[in-house]
Design an enzyme around this catalytic site. Structure first.
Site, mmCIF file in Angstrom:
data_model
loop_
_atom_site.group_PDB
_atom_site.id
_atom_site.type_symbol
_atom_site.label_atom_id
_atom_site.label_comp_id
_atom_site.label_asym_id
_atom_site.label_seq_id
_atom_site.Cartn_x
_atom_site.Cartn_y
_atom_site.Cartn_z
ATOM 1 N N ASP A 113 0.844 -1.200 0.000
ATOM 2 C CA ASP A 113 0.000 0.000 0.000
ATOM 3 C C ASP A 113 0.878 1.248 0.000
ATOM 4 O O ASP A 113 2.043 1.206 0.408
ATOM 5 C CB ASP A 113 -0.984 0.005 1.181
ATOM 6 N N GLU A 169 -0.043 -0.810 5.875
ATOM 7 C CA GLU A 169 1.036 -0.297 6.702
ATOM 8 C C GLU A 169 0.889 1.207 6.856
ATOM 9 O O GLU A 169 1.100 1.763 7.926
ATOM 10 C CB GLU A 169 2.403 -0.619 6.073
#
Ligand SMILES: [Zn+2]
Length: 381
Positions: free
Chosen positions: A75, A140
């Site tokens: 991400d 994250e």
């Protein structure tokens, strides 16, 4: 795509606009690179009521130990002002030896280097004697609720063991391998509310204004020396982040005022010990000035620290074989998923230079990507 080349894979990953919590096909791209190398890929989708569902991937090559793990995230943070980018953030342009795009530095290129290093290792030595695994999350940069923590939980319940782990966060300063992070300070947010007595501004004697009391508390906290640093960590710091009386009236002394603080703490403290110290300091101010104090806190990131030893020495030597120089061991910077992994095995962060992470025109040099791939391969050897 040639598995031993990290560039094409990094480009394919950047072309997936995987802004948290979207996966946008990034993990499928990764799976299609890992499967031909012999990895068995397990997709793990986690969901909770108050956090968006997240796709994660645990891929493992081999069934025996020791299990060496590369960890990271696909991400990325949002692009911000898209018009300000000279290079489309999801086009993965290569210009003058630089690869551009959101996630180029943090940290899709490092994931591509995980794969390329593994492919080169297999090409040279055949299948590893133990196992090589990739633990990749899509959460994250977001709340980090349905990501690495849950993959680790799942691993534990299924008997999966990690023996050593590299997190591919951009840990380096000027070029790959010049610095590794062996720890990070923890982060916590404190909210303080000072309660006074509301009243008319013309009759201050009938009220107790909480604002000067809070001002005194803030003044003392601003001068507070939490510590002078420890052997491996910088000093802990406290920053005032907000003060708010939510008072729209000009003729009313407010009943209460709140303030926010962020504390970055090293290995000399725990959130609990910090709150005890903070409480006694705040109570002293209340005794002197009047008012009542309410304190609450939340931990936004626990610290981690891997003591220099066999593992850090192995990493340092592996880097020196490639770059000719030993890395600096650092504990500076923000927080990462290493804070969760540290409960399972020795972990360190080793990745690219991170100067452009989270910025407009995020980029990485192809030279650095090649260097990092060779460093990872050197670690595997
Ligand atoms: Zn990152």
């Amino acid at each position: 795509m040639v598995a031993t080349d990290p560039i094409a894979l990094a480009q394919a990953l950047i072309r997936c606009p995987s802004v948290t919590p979207e996966d946008a096909g990034a993990l499928a791209v990764l799976e299609s690179a890992l499967t031909p190398l012999g990895f068995s890929c397990k997709r793990l989708r986690f969901d909770t009521k108050d956090s968006p569902p997240i796709e994660n991937l645990y891929a493992r090559l081999g069934t025996t130990g020791p299990n060496f793990c590369f960890a990271g995230h696909t991400d990325v943070v949002p692009v911000g002002d898209r018009a300000a980018w000279k290079h489309d953030p999801f086009a993965a342009d290569i210009v003058d030896g630089m690869l551009y795009g959101r996630g180029a530095a943090d940290m899709k290129s490092a994931i591509a280097a995980f794969v390329a290093a593994t492919a080169r290792h297999i090409e040279k030595n055949g299948k590893p004697k133990g196992s090589i695994s990739l633990l990749i999350t899509g959460d994250e940069e977001g709340p980090a609720v349905n990501g690495t923590v849950k993959v680790l939980d799942w691993l534990k319940t299924t008997g999966g063991v990690l023996d050593h782990c590299i997190v591919g966060e951009p840990s380096s300063a000027a070029s790959a391998g010049d610095m590794i992070k062996i720890g990070r300070r923890g982060s916590m947010n404190v909210r303080a509310v000072v309660k006074g007595v509301q009243g008319h501004v013309a009759y201050p004697g009938l009220a107790l204004n909480p604002i000067p009391i809070m001002a005194e508390l803030i003044a003392r906290l601003s001068e507070w020396t939490l510590d002078k640093g420890s052997e491996h960590f910088e000093p802990s710091t406290l920053a005032v982040t907000t003060v708010d009386a939510k008072n729209a009236a000009v003729n009313v002394i407010p009943a209460d005022v709140s303030a926010g603080f962020n504390i970055r703490f090293n290995d000399l403290h725990t959130p609990h010990s910090l709150m005890r110290a903070l409480e006694s300091l705040a109570r002293e101010v209340m005794r002197e000035k009047g008012g009542e104090i309410g304190l609450s806190y939340s931990v936004s990131g626990m610290s981690f620290f891997t003591k220099p030893g066999a593992f850090t020495e192995l990493l340092s030597a592996a880097i020196a074989r490639v770059t000719g120089k030993r890395p600096e061991f650092s504990t500076g910077g923000g927080t990462s998923d290493a804070r969760f992994i540290k409960d399972y095995c020795p972990v360190a962060e080793l990745g690219l230079a991170g100067r452009t992470m989270h910025k407009i025109d995020e980029c990485v040099s192809l030279e650095d990507m090649e260097l990092l791939t060779r460093i990872y391969q050197s670690v595997l050897e």
